[in-house]
Design an enzyme around this catalytic site. Structure first.
Site, PDB file in Angstrom:
ATOM      1  N   ARG A 230      -3.172   3.703  -2.752  1.00 35.12           N
ATOM      2  CA  ARG A 230      -1.880   3.589  -2.073  1.00 35.12           C
ATOM      3  C   ARG A 230      -0.851   3.224  -3.128  1.00 35.12           C
ATOM      4  NH1 ARG A 230      -3.723   5.934   1.646  1.00 35.12           N
ATOM      5  NH2 ARG A 230      -4.013   5.246   3.788  1.00 35.12           N
ATOM      6  N   GLU A 259       6.823   7.065  -0.160  1.00 32.43           N
ATOM      7  CA  GLU A 259       6.520   8.491   0.009  1.00 32.43           C
ATOM      8  C   GLU A 259       7.203   9.023   1.276  1.00 32.43           C
ATOM      9  OE1 GLU A 259       1.874   7.789  -1.321  1.00 32.43           O
ATOM     10  OE2 GLU A 259       2.301   8.845   0.544  1.00 32.43           O
ATOM     11  N   HIS A 277       0.349  13.202  -2.259  1.00 28.77           N
ATOM     12  CA  HIS A 277      -0.609  12.531  -1.367  1.00 28.77           C
ATOM     13  C   HIS A 277      -1.459  13.559  -0.610  1.00 28.77           C
ATOM     14  CE1 HIS A 277      -1.419   8.695   1.203  1.00 28.77           C
ATOM     15  NE2 HIS A 277      -2.506   9.414   1.042  1.00 28.77           N
TER      16      HIS A 277
HETATM   17  P1  NAP Z   1     -13.694   0.950   0.646  1.00 31.36           P
HETATM   18  O1  NAP Z   1     -15.049   1.567   0.650  1.00 31.36           O
HETATM   19  O2  NAP Z   1     -13.412  -0.126   1.626  1.00 31.36           O
HETATM   20  O3  NAP Z   1     -13.417   0.433  -0.859  1.00 31.36           O
HETATM   21  C1  NAP Z   1     -12.284  -0.299  -1.139  1.00 31.36           C
HETATM   22  C2  NAP Z   1     -12.392  -1.066  -2.445  1.00 31.36           C
HETATM   23  O4  NAP Z   1     -11.292  -1.982  -2.459  1.00 31.36           O
HETATM   24  C3  NAP Z   1     -13.663  -1.881  -2.615  1.00 31.36           C
HETATM   25  O5  NAP Z   1     -14.114  -1.785  -3.928  1.00 31.36           O
HETATM   26  C4  NAP Z   1     -13.196  -3.300  -2.327  1.00 31.36           C
HETATM   27  O6  NAP Z   1     -13.873  -4.284  -3.060  1.00 31.36           O
HETATM   28  C5  NAP Z   1     -11.776  -3.285  -2.805  1.00 31.36           C
HETATM   29  N1  NAP Z   1     -10.984  -4.317  -2.149  1.00 31.36           N
HETATM   30  C6  NAP Z   1     -10.766  -4.489  -0.826  1.00 31.36           C
HETATM   31  N2  NAP Z   1      -9.973  -5.551  -0.609  1.00 31.36           N
HETATM   32  C7  NAP Z   1      -9.693  -6.069  -1.827  1.00 31.36           C
HETATM   33  C8  NAP Z   1      -8.915  -7.180  -2.266  1.00 31.36           C
HETATM   34  N3  NAP Z   1      -8.295  -7.985  -1.398  1.00 31.36           N
HETATM   35  N4  NAP Z   1      -8.835  -7.427  -3.584  1.00 31.36           N
HETATM   36  C9  NAP Z   1      -9.481  -6.630  -4.456  1.00 31.36           C
HETATM   37  N5  NAP Z   1     -10.238  -5.558  -4.108  1.00 31.36           N
HETATM   38  C10 NAP Z   1     -10.330  -5.277  -2.803  1.00 31.36           C
HETATM   39  O7  NAP Z   1     -12.570   2.037   0.890  1.00 31.36           O
HETATM   40  P2  NAP Z   1     -12.636   3.613   0.583  1.00 31.36           P
HETATM   41  O8  NAP Z   1     -13.184   4.342   1.742  1.00 31.36           O
HETATM   42  O9  NAP Z   1     -13.229   3.805  -0.750  1.00 31.36           O
HETATM   43  O10 NAP Z   1     -11.065   3.934   0.546  1.00 31.36           O
HETATM   44  C11 NAP Z   1     -10.233   3.304  -0.413  1.00 31.36           C
HETATM   45  C12 NAP Z   1      -8.787   3.630  -0.156  1.00 31.36           C
HETATM   46  O11 NAP Z   1      -8.476   4.935  -0.618  1.00 31.36           O
HETATM   47  C13 NAP Z   1      -8.352   3.679   1.310  1.00 31.36           C
HETATM   48  O12 NAP Z   1      -8.157   2.390   1.843  1.00 31.36           O
HETATM   49  C14 NAP Z   1      -7.066   4.476   1.239  1.00 31.36           C
HETATM   50  O13 NAP Z   1      -5.969   3.617   1.048  1.00 31.36           O
HETATM   51  C15 NAP Z   1      -7.261   5.341  -0.007  1.00 31.36           C
HETATM   52  N6  NAP Z   1      -7.355   6.761   0.333  1.00 31.36           N
HETATM   53  C16 NAP Z   1      -6.454   7.628  -0.197  1.00 31.36           C
HETATM   54  C17 NAP Z   1      -6.523   8.972   0.101  1.00 31.36           C
HETATM   55  C18 NAP Z   1      -5.568   9.963  -0.508  1.00 31.36           C
HETATM   56  O14 NAP Z   1      -5.304  10.982   0.109  1.00 31.36           O
HETATM   57  N7  NAP Z   1      -5.063   9.720  -1.696  1.00 31.36           N
HETATM   58  C19 NAP Z   1      -7.489   9.455   0.992  1.00 31.36           C
HETATM   59  C20 NAP Z   1      -8.403   8.541   1.512  1.00 31.36           C
HETATM   60  C21 NAP Z   1      -8.330   7.195   1.178  1.00 31.36           C
HETATM   61  P3  NAP Z   1     -15.337  -4.801  -2.675  1.00 31.36           P
HETATM   62  O15 NAP Z   1     -16.259  -3.699  -3.087  1.00 31.36           O
HETATM   63  O16 NAP Z   1     -15.478  -6.029  -3.463  1.00 31.36           O
HETATM   64  O17 NAP Z   1     -15.328  -5.002  -1.176  1.00 31.36           O
END
Ligand code: NAP
Length: 311
Positions: A230, A259, A277
């Site tokens: 994000r 955005e 995005h």
């Molecule tokens: P996820 O499996 O929940 O992984 C998120 C990561 O963020 C984990 O490594 C987690 O750490 C870390 N995290 C969470 N809260 C935190 C905090 N307070 N401080 C530090 N680290 C923190 O999520 P995901 O499915 O991989 O998705 C990640 C993100 O990608 C989504 O939330 C979304 O915003 C973004 N996304 C973007 C697109 C795009 O089109 N560009 C598409 C899909 C998703 P831990 O491992 O320690 O829990």
């Protein structure tokens, strides 16, 4: 009992939503107050898509609301604390988009390191024929990469970059099971150890400006940052400053603050790969996301367990 659909959907999803729920459609949370009170009172489930805030005051306009089914894994637009306080469940669409987002992240990094946009412009402009070969650039395979957030998407990115024989480093809040990759509890130490940083954190208040000026400076003038998470997760002002002054080598960004009206300073920089995005933006993945969103609503309306609840 009514299902309310908020956001802009593809024709395929619009048709499937209509077939499945015969819902009421509105463009954004700002249109809620304009709905007749009896329509709002009948809404049990909301299909939500978009990045506009869906907060407690919007939820209060829907007194019978029981579910917000988000289209997307990132649900930072929805105030989950407010939803939980009102007994409203929230679902998202994890995993089905991991491949696409990881593919794009790797493609953006490769494009940035091998200067593919600039090299393409060199050929298209006639320079190749008139002036000769494009300038030498930088080897990609075998670099040092740091993944900021080794969650579902971060792991898929890491697995792909490991196949490029990269030296793997990562930050997460806790150490993960990996094939010997180096864990950094301190994100600045991660940035100092690598050539490339790929940001795959969740969005929202808890990670705002997580990639700080200190991290950017530790990455240094040959360093490249990729962000597919994000716009909020990077200190964007510090990133722009570092890009403009050469304190960082480059960036490849799919997400931005404000955005789609991103800071125009980005457009003036030739060391930035800009994507609108579109991480999950393939026909196949958007269909799978829409299906999972609808499956959550169907489960809720049938009194069955939710497939992918976040609260
Ligand atoms: P996820 O499996 O929940 O992984 C998120 C990561 O963020 C984990 O490594 C987690 O750490 C870390 N995290 C969470 N809260 C935190 C905090 N307070 N401080 C530090 N680290 C923190 O999520 P995901 O499915 O991989 O998705 C990640 C993100 O990608 C989504 O939330 C979304 O915003 C973004 N996304 C973007 C697109 C795009 O089109 N560009 C598409 C899909 C998703 P831990 O491992 O320690 O829990």
């Amino acid at each position: 009992m009514t299902t309310l659909v908020i956001g802009n959907y593809s024709d395929i999803d619009h048709a499937a939503l209509t077939r499945t729920f015969d819902p009421v459609f509105i463009a954004g949370p700002g249109d809620l107050a304009g709905l007749p009170a009896d329509t709002r009172a009948a809404v049990r489930a909301v299909c939500y898509k978009g990045h506009a805030k869906f907060d407690g005051s919007a939820m209060d306009l829907l007194p019978a609301l029981g579910l917000i089914a988000n289209f997307g894994v990132g649900y930072d637009a929805i105030d989950v604390t407010a939803a939980t306080a009102r007994g409203v469940k929230v679902t998202n669409t994890p995993d089905v988009l991991n491949d696409d987002v990881a593919d794009l992240a790797v493609g953006m990094l490769l494009s940035q390191v091998r200067e593919m946009e600039q090299a393409s412009a060199w050929a298209r402009s006639g320079h190749w024929a008139a002036k000769g070969e494009y300038r030498l650039n930088r080897k990609f395979s075998g670099g040092k990469v740091g993944i900021v957030g080794l969650g579902r998407i971060g792991r898929e990115i890491a697995d792909r970059l490991a196949a490029f024989k990269m030296e793997m480093h990562y930050y997460a809040r806790s150490e993960k099971q990996t094939p010997g990759w180096t864990y950094h509890a301190d994100p600045v130490s991660l940035a100092a150890a690598v050539d490339y940083l790929v940001v795959a954190l969740v969005g929202g208040a808890s990670t705002e400006k997580f990639v700080s000026k200190d991290m950017i400076d530790a990455l240094g003038p040959r360093g490249i940052i990729v962000n597919i998470s994000r716009g909020t997760t990077i200190d964007e002002a510090a990133l722009l400053d570092a890009l403009e002054t050469g304190r960082i080598g480059g960036a490849a960004l799919d997400v931005f603050l404000n955005e789609p009206n991103i800071d125009p300073r980005f457009y003036a920089l030739d060391n930035v790969v800009i994507q609108p995005h579109q991480g999950s933006g393939t026909v196949e993945t958007r269909a799978a996301m829409g299906q999972l969103q609808r499956d959550n609503v169907s489960a809720f309306l049938a009194g069955q367990p939710l497939l992918t609840a976040v609260n």
